[in-house]
Write a protein that holds these residues in place. Structure first.
Motif, mmCIF file in Angstrom:
data_model
loop_
_atom_site.group_PDB
_atom_site.id
_atom_site.type_symbol
_atom_site.label_atom_id
_atom_site.label_comp_id
_atom_site.label_asym_id
_atom_site.label_seq_id
_atom_site.Cartn_x
_atom_site.Cartn_y
_atom_site.Cartn_z
ATOM 1 N N SER A 51 2.237 4.649 0.392
ATOM 2 C CA SER A 51 1.259 3.573 0.241
ATOM 3 C C SER A 51 -0.038 4.135 -0.318
ATOM 4 N N GLY A 52 -0.940 3.211 -0.657
ATOM 5 C CA GLY A 52 -2.257 3.635 -1.116
ATOM 6 C C GLY A 52 -3.040 4.328 -0.014
ATOM 7 N N SER A 53 -2.931 3.790 1.204
ATOM 8 C CA SER A 53 -3.630 4.422 2.335
ATOM 9 C C SER A 53 -3.177 5.866 2.500
ATOM 10 N N ASN A 111 -4.481 8.209 -0.136
ATOM 11 C CA ASN A 111 -5.849 8.638 0.166
ATOM 12 C C ASN A 111 -5.880 9.645 1.312
ATOM 13 N N TYR A 127 -12.625 -0.441 -0.685
ATOM 14 C CA TYR A 127 -11.406 -0.589 0.125
ATOM 15 C C TYR A 127 -10.461 0.552 -0.226
ATOM 16 N N HIS A 128 -10.146 1.370 0.781
ATOM 17 C CA HIS A 128 -9.279 2.509 0.517
ATOM 18 C C HIS A 128 -8.066 2.526 1.449
ATOM 19 N N GLY A 129 -7.873 1.478 2.267
ATOM 20 C CA GLY A 129 -6.670 1.430 3.088
ATOM 21 C C GLY A 129 -6.959 1.375 4.571
ATOM 22 N N GLU A 177 -13.260 3.756 -6.357
ATOM 23 C CA GLU A 177 -12.417 2.829 -7.132
ATOM 24 C C GLU A 177 -13.173 2.528 -8.426
ATOM 25 N N ASP A 179 -9.704 6.407 -6.888
ATOM 26 C CA ASP A 179 -8.687 5.593 -6.216
ATOM 27 C C ASP A 179 -8.290 4.483 -7.194
ATOM 28 N N VAL A 184 -5.519 2.685 -7.110
ATOM 29 C CA VAL A 184 -4.397 1.948 -6.530
ATOM 30 C C VAL A 184 -4.263 0.561 -7.191
ATOM 31 N N ILE A 185 -5.378 -0.040 -7.568
ATOM 32 C CA ILE A 185 -5.315 -1.325 -8.276
ATOM 33 C C ILE A 185 -5.419 -1.132 -9.786
ATOM 34 N N LYS A 222 0.776 0.635 -5.320
ATOM 35 C CA LYS A 222 0.932 -0.736 -5.833
ATOM 36 C C LYS A 222 1.715 -0.836 -7.163
HETATM 37 C C1 LIG Z 1 -8.125 0.668 -4.109
HETATM 38 C C2 LIG Z 1 -7.165 0.642 -2.976
HETATM 39 N N1 LIG Z 1 -6.895 1.776 -2.323
HETATM 40 C C3 LIG Z 1 -6.031 1.815 -1.303
HETATM 41 C C4 LIG Z 1 -5.386 0.673 -0.883
HETATM 42 C C5 LIG Z 1 -4.441 0.735 0.274
HETATM 43 O O1 LIG Z 1 -3.152 0.632 -0.192
HETATM 44 P P1 LIG Z 1 -1.961 0.251 0.838
HETATM 45 O O2 LIG Z 1 -2.207 -1.144 1.280
HETATM 46 O O3 LIG Z 1 -0.735 0.421 -0.011
HETATM 47 O O4 LIG Z 1 -2.029 1.241 1.932
HETATM 48 C C6 LIG Z 1 -5.627 -0.525 -1.534
HETATM 49 C C7 LIG Z 1 -4.953 -1.766 -1.113
HETATM 50 O O5 LIG Z 1 -5.343 -2.857 -1.471
HETATM 51 C C8 LIG Z 1 -6.547 -0.551 -2.608
HETATM 52 O O6 LIG Z 1 -6.839 -1.686 -3.245
#
Ligand SMILES: Cc1ncc(COP(=O)(O)O)c(C=O)c1O
Length: 494
Positions: free
Chosen positions: A164-166, A169, A198-200, A271, A304, A306-307, A333
């Protein structure tokens, strides 16, 4: 009302046709002889047997939803999504909803990409799982790492996976701690991120997150996580020009860094566009200045993405376009278009060299480099490449989406719009204008509910709506999305 028929749907029938023939093993027959039930019944696990009302009861009885107010949800009833078709979802009432958020900013290739399904199916048959722990590995994670290294910004040539993104990170944070320790600088322990970031949701990723509704319920952030101002001009109600506002945010960031002591700061997480915090588009010059500041103060720069990675902005990586030259870059994602869970942390050669010099690297999840998830990612990336989706966002649907978003600014309920490529937001105001906005009005959530009733899904955040549709969206579907947004805002206004 039954949510599905009692006979298995086409996908279930196709999956249940699986036979482990190469091993001389008939899975269906084994299941039947051992349990007395057919493989169809076993795979279904009761799916298709419940009425919607029964499902709602079971949901209430057993299921904790993520990021949900359960009292409100059970009062209104859970919204059931049955199936997907391109950019559309089919709900419990067989309504076709245009998904203006691509699931959760991730279903970039839309909902019925046969190539990913086939790749997953083939990998499941070939080898459903084997770890990459110790000295073993499987083929898909290696090929995916090669693809990522070849497409990512120059210094990022090594990849470690997560789910996952979390976790991407979290993995980055551990690599950073190990890196500074191996370099004899264990005093570099503080980590910077920005308000509205937002990083998770893991403990450390929540600590990076700069949204009080995510941190306060858990008494976070942890020690040594420091938030600096976000370049969020609308929230700051600034009278400065965008460039001057960006410079001002940088100056305030530099002050915090110098107050904390740059020699104590390990890294900054950024981000390129702050997504879940409200689609905050940085002003001109801001990202370059932030990068420069981190470089000057010997602070590692973590992008980051992720998006933002894999085409949403009309480029593979925002870091490339903005020349951020990150030391670490995190993705998730859109890596699999959400078809299976997968995160990845791309690490610079210099950091990897130091980490490798430390010998045994004691980090990894059971599913790090999962062969099926990485096979899904490879298929997804090939689809994005073969359909030319990244250029299409840059040259065609991205500009069209932005022109429609700009058009929404004329709506009386809209105070500001902002966006980039296929991501955008509209800040909402009540009658009486912005000065009449009160905490708790949550105009974004109300508007998102209205817009869903009008046929499209967008994300409500505080007093704004956010949009990030699949990259395969057509001009006609963009019209559909903004038409329902406008109708939903009309209802908010009237
Ligand atoms: C920029 C960013 N980093 C990390 C995450 C966390 O990802 P996850 O929900 O897959 O853990 C998100 C989720 O929206 C995100 O937008």
């Amino acid at each position: 009302m039954a949510t599905r028929g009692r006979t298995p749907g086409p996908n279930l029938r196709r999956i249940s046709g699986f036979r482990g023939q190469r091993a001389g093993w008939d899975a269906a027959e084994t299941v039947r002889s051992m349990t007395g039930v057919s493989i169809e019944e076993m795979i279904g696990c009761g799916m298709g047997q419940s009425t919607l009302q029964e499902l709602r009861q079971k949901d209430r009885a057993y299921h904790i939803h993520p990021f949900t107010n359960h009292v409100e949800m059970h009062r209104g009833g859970t919204h059931w999504i049955k199936s997907g078709d391109g950019c559309h979802l089919i709900d419990e009432q067989d309504r076709r909803l245009l998904d203006g958020l691509a699931g959760l900013w991730c279903v970039n290739v839309g909902y019925n990409c046969a190539a990913i399904v086939e790749a997953v199916h083939a990998q499941m048959e070939e080898l459903p799982y084997y770890p990459s722990f110790f000295n073993s590995t499987t083929e898909p994670p290696v090929l995916l790492a090669e693809w990522l290294a070849n497409h990512a910004p120059a210094r990022l040539n090594k990849v470690i996976y997560s789910n996952s993104g979390s976790e991407a990170n979290e993995t980055a944070l551990k690599i950073i701690r190990a890196y500074w320790k191996l370099r004899g600088k264990s005093h570099k322990r503080k980590v910077l991120s920005r308000e509205f970031a937002y990083h998770g949701v893991t403990l450390a990723a929540t600590s990076l997150t700069g949204l009080p509704n995510c941190t306060e319920p858990f008494d976070l952030p942890l020690e040594n996580f420091i938030h600096v101002p976000a370049p969020y001009a609308w929230a700051a109600r600034t009278a400065l020009s965008p460039a001057a506002f960006g410079a001002d945010v940088i100056a305030r960031t530099a002050e915090i860094i110098d107050r904390e002591g740059p020699e104590t700061i390990a890294a900054m997480f950024v981000e390129p566009i702050q997504g879940a915090g409200g689609v905050i588009i940085p002003p001109p010059g801001y990202l370059a200045a932030l990068r420069g500041l981190c470089r000057e103060r010997d602070i590692l720069f973590v992008a980051d993405e992720v998006i933002t990675a894999f085409g949403r902005l009309g480029v593979w990586f925002a870091s490339e376009r903005e020349q951020l030259d990150p030391d670490i870059l995190n993705v998730a994602k859109g890596l699999t278009s959400g078809y299976l869970p997968l995160g990845a942390t791309l690490v610079s050669d210099e950091i990897v060299e130091v980490i490798h010099s430390g010998g045994y690297f004691a980090h990894g999840y059971t599913y790090t480099g999962h062969p099926v998830c990485t096979a899904a990612a490879l298929a997804n990336l090939r689809v994005i490449e073969s359909l030319g989706l990244v250029d299409r966002v840059r040259d065609d649907v991205g500009p069209y989406f932005q022109s429609k978003l700009a058009g929404l600014a004329s709506h009386p309920a809209v105070g500001e719009v902002r966006g980039d490529g296929l991501i955008g937001a509209a800040e909402l105001v009540p009658r009486g204008g912005r000065d009449a906005l009160r905490p708790g009005m949550m105009l974004g959530l109300k508007a998102a509910d209205n817009i869903r009733e009008e046929g499209s899904i967008v994300r409500g955040i505080r007093d704004l709506i956010a949009l990030a549709p699949p990259l395969i969206i057509t001009h006609g579907e963009i019209d559909e999305l903004f038409d329902s947004a406008r109708r939903g805002l009309d209802r908010l206004w009237n």
